[in-house]
Design a protein around this motif. Structure first.
Motif, mmCIF file in Angstrom:
data_model
loop_
_atom_site.group_PDB
_atom_site.id
_atom_site.type_symbol
_atom_site.label_atom_id
_atom_site.label_comp_id
_atom_site.label_asym_id
_atom_site.label_seq_id
_atom_site.Cartn_x
_atom_site.Cartn_y
_atom_site.Cartn_z
ATOM 1 N N SER A 10 84.927 -39.902 -104.972
ATOM 2 C CA SER A 10 84.716 -38.916 -106.041
ATOM 3 C C SER A 10 84.538 -37.520 -105.456
ATOM 4 C CB SER A 10 83.491 -39.278 -106.878
ATOM 5 O OG SER A 10 83.682 -40.497 -107.561
ATOM 6 N N ILE A 11 84.944 -36.518 -106.210
ATOM 7 C CA ILE A 11 84.880 -35.133 -105.742
ATOM 8 C C ILE A 11 83.440 -34.658 -105.600
ATOM 9 C CG2 ILE A 11 85.331 -32.744 -106.458
ATOM 10 C CD1 ILE A 11 88.007 -33.626 -107.510
ATOM 11 N N CYS A 12 82.590 -35.045 -106.552
ATOM 12 C CA CYS A 12 81.234 -34.482 -106.551
ATOM 13 C C CYS A 12 80.184 -35.579 -106.672
ATOM 14 C CB CYS A 12 81.079 -33.468 -107.678
ATOM 15 S SG CYS A 12 80.816 -34.212 -109.306
ATOM 16 N N GLY A 13 78.932 -35.140 -106.712
ATOM 17 C CA GLY A 13 77.813 -36.066 -106.715
ATOM 18 C C GLY A 13 77.710 -36.932 -107.947
ATOM 19 N N LEU A 14 78.290 -36.533 -109.071
ATOM 20 C CA LEU A 14 78.189 -37.371 -110.263
ATOM 21 C C LEU A 14 78.821 -38.733 -110.008
ATOM 22 C CD1 LEU A 14 78.686 -36.362 -113.953
ATOM 23 C CD2 LEU A 14 79.693 -38.453 -113.101
ATOM 24 N N GLY A 15 80.078 -38.741 -109.596
ATOM 25 C CA GLY A 15 80.733 -40.006 -109.311
ATOM 26 C C GLY A 15 80.144 -40.711 -108.104
ATOM 27 N N GLN A 16 79.715 -39.939 -107.118
ATOM 28 C CA GLN A 16 79.182 -40.534 -105.895
ATOM 29 C C GLN A 16 77.862 -41.260 -106.118
ATOM 30 O OE1 GLN A 16 79.004 -37.130 -103.316
ATOM 31 N NE2 GLN A 16 81.222 -36.810 -103.397
ATOM 32 N N THR A 17 77.118 -40.891 -107.173
ATOM 33 C CA THR A 17 75.809 -41.502 -107.420
ATOM 34 C C THR A 17 75.764 -42.343 -108.694
ATOM 35 O OG1 THR A 17 75.044 -39.526 -108.592
ATOM 36 C CG2 THR A 17 74.633 -39.623 -106.223
ATOM 37 N N ALA A 18 76.881 -42.459 -109.414
ATOM 38 C CA ALA A 18 76.872 -43.151 -110.709
ATOM 39 C C ALA A 18 76.525 -44.629 -110.587
ATOM 40 C CB ALA A 18 78.227 -42.983 -111.395
ATOM 41 N N TRP A 19 76.687 -45.213 -109.419
ATOM 42 C CA TRP A 19 76.428 -46.643 -109.204
ATOM 43 C C TRP A 19 75.041 -46.887 -108.635
ATOM 44 C CZ3 TRP A 19 76.838 -51.642 -109.522
ATOM 45 C CH2 TRP A 19 76.714 -52.499 -108.429
ATOM 46 N N ASN A 20 74.336 -45.822 -108.209
ATOM 47 C CA ASN A 20 73.084 -45.999 -107.469
ATOM 48 C C ASN A 20 72.035 -46.799 -108.219
ATOM 49 O OD1 ASN A 20 74.224 -44.478 -105.467
ATOM 50 N ND2 ASN A 20 72.768 -42.786 -105.581
ATOM 51 N N ALA A 21 71.706 -46.383 -109.431
ATOM 52 C CA ALA A 21 70.617 -47.022 -110.167
ATOM 53 C C ALA A 21 70.961 -48.462 -110.518
ATOM 54 C CB ALA A 21 70.292 -46.225 -111.429
ATOM 55 N N VAL A 22 72.206 -48.701 -110.916
ATOM 56 C CA VAL A 22 72.618 -50.066 -111.257
ATOM 57 C C VAL A 22 72.546 -50.947 -110.021
ATOM 58 C CG1 VAL A 22 74.466 -51.481 -112.211
ATOM 59 C CG2 VAL A 22 74.097 -49.171 -113.093
ATOM 60 N N GLU A 23 73.018 -50.455 -108.899
ATOM 61 C CA GLU A 23 72.983 -51.226 -107.656
ATOM 62 C C GLU A 23 71.550 -51.556 -107.262
ATOM 63 O OE1 GLU A 23 74.968 -50.874 -103.232
ATOM 64 O OE2 GLU A 23 74.033 -49.080 -104.101
ATOM 65 N N SER A 24 70.653 -50.581 -107.354
ATOM 66 C CA SER A 24 69.265 -50.839 -106.951
ATOM 67 C C SER A 24 68.596 -51.830 -107.891
ATOM 68 C CB SER A 24 68.482 -49.532 -106.900
ATOM 69 O OG SER A 24 68.230 -49.021 -108.190
ATOM 70 N N ALA A 25 68.930 -51.786 -109.175
ATOM 71 C CA ALA A 25 68.345 -52.738 -110.123
ATOM 72 C C ALA A 25 68.814 -54.164 -109.819
ATOM 73 C CB ALA A 25 68.717 -52.357 -111.550
ATOM 74 N N ILE A 26 70.068 -54.305 -109.423
ATOM 75 C CA ILE A 26 70.601 -55.633 -109.093
ATOM 76 C C ILE A 26 69.973 -56.144 -107.800
ATOM 77 C CG2 ILE A 26 72.687 -56.875 -108.399
ATOM 78 C CD1 ILE A 26 74.244 -54.982 -110.277
ATOM 79 N N ASP A 27 69.925 -55.288 -106.771
ATOM 80 C CA ASP A 27 69.499 -55.742 -105.449
ATOM 81 C C ASP A 27 67.991 -55.774 -105.280
ATOM 82 O OD1 ASP A 27 72.163 -55.973 -104.821
ATOM 83 O OD2 ASP A 27 72.278 -54.045 -103.775
ATOM 84 N N ARG A 28 67.267 -54.834 -105.903
ATOM 85 C CA ARG A 28 65.817 -54.760 -105.690
ATOM 86 C C ARG A 28 65.030 -55.462 -106.777
ATOM 87 N NH1 ARG A 28 65.100 -50.047 -102.056
ATOM 88 N NH2 ARG A 28 62.844 -50.112 -102.421
ATOM 89 N N LEU A 29 65.566 -55.446 -107.995
ATOM 90 C CA LEU A 29 64.822 -56.017 -109.113
ATOM 91 C C LEU A 29 65.369 -57.358 -109.568
ATOM 92 C CD1 LEU A 29 64.392 -52.814 -111.337
ATOM 93 C CD2 LEU A 29 62.883 -53.664 -109.534
ATOM 94 N N GLY A 30 66.561 -57.723 -109.088
ATOM 95 C CA GLY A 30 67.169 -58.985 -109.523
ATOM 96 C C GLY A 30 67.341 -59.039 -111.026
ATOM 97 N N VAL A 31 67.856 -57.957 -111.588
ATOM 98 C CA VAL A 31 67.797 -57.782 -113.037
ATOM 99 C C VAL A 31 68.642 -58.797 -113.802
ATOM 100 C CG1 VAL A 31 69.661 -56.088 -113.160
ATOM 101 C CG2 VAL A 31 67.830 -56.015 -114.835
ATOM 102 N N TYR A 32 69.710 -59.341 -113.203
ATOM 103 C CA TYR A 32 70.581 -60.248 -113.946
ATOM 104 C C TYR A 32 70.414 -61.701 -113.527
ATOM 105 C CZ TYR A 32 72.798 -55.939 -115.419
ATOM 106 O OH TYR A 32 73.037 -54.694 -115.944
ATOM 107 N N LYS A 33 69.368 -62.003 -112.794
ATOM 108 C CA LYS A 33 69.146 -63.390 -112.341
ATOM 109 C C LYS A 33 68.389 -64.191 -113.395
ATOM 110 C CE LYS A 33 69.258 -62.328 -107.417
ATOM 111 N NZ LYS A 33 68.531 -62.334 -106.155
#
Length: 623
Positions: free
Chosen positions: A600-623
């Motif tokens: 992605s050109i800028c930080g919007l696209g570069q960070t759009a996955w951050n919160a979802v990824e952390s919720a999956i990996d740190r919180l196990g949100v979909y388990k």
């Protein structure tokens, strides 16, 4: 609409709004009623003269939208003739911003926030009630139209709403229209919203800025020390409480000396990137080409962020003094405050402060009698998260769509109007005052070796005392939450907003520094601390984050334009249980998220996955 000059006629109100901003049309070719014998068509300034007018496009669109409530074909045609802008380009700009409409709508528009902090505080039930009483969003009723809105920067009073009524400014010639007005309703209830929509003048009074600062009056405060104790409308009160002592020291040090103090203090940007401020100023000052520009990024649109709003509403002269120092250091004579359009009170207070400073010789051709010329202009955004990106701000001010530019060249080399430019946010600039008042060494003694000074944190969600908190760098998350009153059943804390990451209840000892949060696998970002208890449905929170990024992507680059849509689609399938299984969609989101981060050109696209990824990996949100 037809994207050529159409000859559509603006209304008298629309024409008056544009002419009030730009002055009367100089000829019939530029919007005058008639073409006289003297109006022969010849170029008086060529392409450069046209470019010099293009930056008035966004203010002209605001002028019409503020007066009438929407931008008609006739109004757009008239603006284009006045500024010599192609209608197709002006239409692209007008439709880029969420606060503008090119379709007819009532003069009263009620923006109801449905973003993260307000969703955690019950905005869904407010919207459901409004839908039942008034119809779906966009349905005119009660002389107004209501619509769901991304974060309004009122998170400490969630759920929040903002009503804007178009009309002439106070002091303009009398009109049958009601004057322009804004009203904040927060916390919002359906009854209050309906009453305010009917009679905005009778809306609930907005509390003082200090109401957002639970620590107000604490003698240890640095950046917030004047909020609540100084009248934000009084220049004399500001100066009696230490105001403009930093600027006087700046003049005694000289531009190079100011930059050296900022470097020695270790000040880094407070918007999330944490780039050393002194290095940015030094690089700008060293550029041979001129003029140089200073831009204050006051378009804080990250969900959960409202610290800059509190500073501008509660201590506006501090920002003006800090910008004057920054301009002096980098050799700029013109500064711009790019202010988000959803901050009408900040706009009013900054405008008053700028007028007072000019009257008293603190802005203008000879600041404090030192022979230095500097002035500041406010440019309002109009509802575009992407305009928080520094190069998107340049395009927006210049009258283009607010899309980020590729780098290099960097802003210090080629920024606003193609000239060397320094961009800092409000909190970063205000930090310059204690550096010069106390000295670099004293400033750097607070905090840690690589994160010096104090930091403002925007605490919202399920806490007893939401608001802006100021703590020295190095305090941990647990200490901050104890000040705010954490919930009994803490589920997670979102750091950094929609572009940030989650931490678990067993990770509250993470130090609140840029390096400490990075080591913990999260980010400090702009200072968002959103607290969620176990009553919040995390899958719905993640879906709202994905919807936010899909809506706010400017669409310029494929990875972000397509990736944010694919991410939202996958989360919808998981939440609605319509797909084959969560594992497949999680794998897809990882692949898409990595592509957005890498390309992605800028930080919007570069960070759009951050919160979802952390919720999956740190919180196990979909388990």
């Amino acid at each position: 609409m037809d994207l050529k000059y159409t000859g559509a006629v603006p209304s008298d109100a629309e024409r008056d709004a544009v002419d009030t901003l730009l002055g009367p049309p100089p000829s019939g070719w530029e919007g005058g009623d008639e073409r006289t014998a003297g109006d022969l068509r010849w170029a008086t300034g060529g392409a450069s003269a046209v470019r010099d007018r293009r930056d008035q496009l966004l203010p002209a669109l605001h002028a019409v939208n503020d007066r009438v409530g929407w931008i008609s074909e006739g109004a757009l045609d008239y603006i284009c003739r006045r500024l010599t802008v192609a209608p197709a380009e002006a239409y692209g700009v007008a439709t880029f911003y969420a606060m503008f409409s090119v379709r007819p709508r009532p003069a009263k528009v009620l923006h109801v926030c449905t973003d993260l902090a307000c969703a955690a505080r019950g905005s869904a039930s407010v919207c459901a009630d409004l839908t039942e009483r008034l119809g779906p969003p966009g349905t005119p009723a009660e002389g107004a139209v209501w619509q769901e809105s991304p974060c309004l920067g009122l998170c400490e009073r969630a759920p929040a709403a903002l009503l804007l009524r178009a009309g002439p400014e106070s002091g303009q010639p009398s009109s049958q229209d009601a004057p322009r007005l804004s009203a904040v309703v927060a916390p919002a209830t359906p009854a209050d919203l309906l009453a305010t929509a009917r009679t905005p003048e009778a809306g609930p009074p907005e509390p003082p800025a200090a109401a957002a600062v639970p620590q107000a009056g604490d003698p240890d405060l640095v950046l917030l020390r004047r909020v609540g104790s100084v009248d934000p409308a009084s220049l004399d009160d500001y100066r009696a409480n230490g105001g403009y002592s930093a600027l006087r020291r700046a003049f005694s040090l000289g531009p190079a000396g100011v930059i050296r103090e900022v470097l020695d203090a270790g000040l880094v940007g407070r918007g999330g990137a944490a780039f050393p401020t002194g290095r940015k100023w030094q690089a700008t000052a060293q550029q041979a080409g001129g003029p140089h520009y200073l831009v204050c990024n006051a378009d804080e649109s990250e969900p959960g962020t409202f610290k800059d709003r509190v500073l501008m509403e509660g201590d506006p002269y501090a920002l003006i003094e800090a910008m004057t120092i920054a301009g002096y250091a980098i050799g700029a004579h013109q500064g711009f405050i790019y202010l988000r359009g959803e901050y009408p009170r900040a706009y009013g207070r900054l405008g008053h402060a700028l007028t007072s400073a000019r009257t008293r010789g603190l802005l203008g051709p000879d600041v404090l009698g030192q022979g230095y010329a500097f002035d500041i202009e406010i440019r309002r955004g109009a509802g575009a998260y992407i305009c928080g990106e520094e190069t998107a701000i340049f395009n927006s001010i210049e009258g283009q769509r607010g899309e980020p530019r590729s780098k290099p060249p960097f802003p210090v080399e080629k920024g606003l109007f193609g000239r060397p430019t320094a961009v800092n946010n409000v909190e970063t600039l205000v930090n310059v005052l204690p550096i010069l008042e106390r000295g670099a060494a004293a400033y750097a003694a607070t905090g840690t070796g690589t994160s010096t000074g104090t930091k403002l944190f925007c605490v919202s969600g399920q806490v007893a005392r939401p608001g802006v908190y100021e703590l020295p760098f190095g305090a941990n998350l647990r200490e901050l939450l104890e000040l705010a009153g954490p919930p009994e059943r803490l589920r997670a804390v979102l750091l950094g907003g929609a572009a940030g990451g989650f931490v678990r209840p067993d990770e509250l000892d993470v130090p609140l520094t840029f390096e400490g949060t990075r080591a913990a696998g999260t980010t400090l970002g702009s200072g968002v601390v959103m607290v969620l208890d176990d009553s919040v449905e995390l899958p719905r929170v993640l879906l709202r984050i994905a919807e936010f990024f899909r809506d706010e992507s400017c669409g310029q680059c494929v990875p972000c334009r397509v990736g944010t849509v694919r991410q939202e689609e996958a989360l919808h399938r998981i939440v609605d249980r319509t797909g084959a299984g969560a594992a497949e969609d999680i794998a897809l989101m990882r692949e898409v998220g990595q592509a957005m981060r890498d390309a992605s050109i800028c930080g919007l696209g570069q960070t759009a996955w951050n919160a979802v990824e952390s919720a999956i990996d740190r919180l196990g949100v979909y388990k």
